[in-house]
Design a protein around this motif. Sequence first.
Motif, short mmCIF file in Angstrom:
data_model
loop_
_atom_site.label_atom_id
_atom_site.label_comp_id
_atom_site.label_asym_id
_atom_site.label_seq_id
_atom_site.Cartn_x
_atom_site.Cartn_y
_atom_site.Cartn_z
N GLY A 33 0.87 -1.43 0.27
CA GLY A 33 0.33 -0.12 -0.02
C GLY A 33 0.51 1.49 0.12
O GLY A 33 0.87 2.51 -0.07
N LEU A 34 1.91 0.91 0.81
CA LEU A 34 2.92 2.75 0.99
C LEU A 34 3.84 2.71 -0.64
O LEU A 34 3.99 4.17 -1.60
N THR B 166 0.88 4.45 -2.90
CA THR B 166 0.91 5.35 -1.83
C THR B 166 2.21 6.27 -3.21
O THR B 166 1.73 7.42 -3.64
N ARG B 167 3.16 6.31 -2.60
CA ARG B 167 3.89 6.49 -3.64
C ARG B 167 4.87 6.02 -4.99
O ARG B 167 6.23 6.38 -5.15
N SER B 168 4.37 5.87 -5.81
CA SER B 168 4.61 4.86 -6.33
C SER B 168 5.42 6.06 -7.95
O SER B 168 5.67 5.79 -9.16
N ALA C 224 2.31 -1.01 -7.83
CA ALA C 224 3.02 -0.08 -7.73
C ALA C 224 4.20 -0.49 -8.79
O ALA C 224 3.99 0.84 -9.49
N ARG D 265 2.22 0.57 -11.95
CA ARG D 265 1.69 2.38 -12.02
C ARG D 265 3.08 3.59 -12.42
O ARG D 265 3.46 4.22 -12.60
#
Length: 124
Positions: free
Chosen positions: A43-44, A47-49, A108, A111
Amino acid sequence: MSSLAFTVPGPADTTAAAYELGVGRAVPTTAAVLGFVAVVAGGLALTRSRRGARSWVGIALTLGQVSVIVGALHGANSAGGPGTGNGMVGAVLAVALGVAGTALAVSAVVRSHRAVRFGDRPTP
């Protein structure tokens, strides 16, 4: 008159044995915790991809795969079904969380590659 009798359980008390955390439960529980960490790391990473999150992706992929393998091996070798105390529910949970963490990490990576391909360069 009625009398009250108090009994003290001896060392052969069998009710405490049902709640012990033995190897049958400890291994899939540990694998499920690793799977949960993989989900959080995935998840981290997701969100930071766009800002580059290679370390989170690596953590999520590694722990997710370990969780899936350990959970699947324990589930295949478990002697009983759910509720028998052999860790079957923990093994199934470990597999599910491991797959979810791996899927988030792969998302991720996809993305971040899409952002680079379309000109959105991630900052180091």
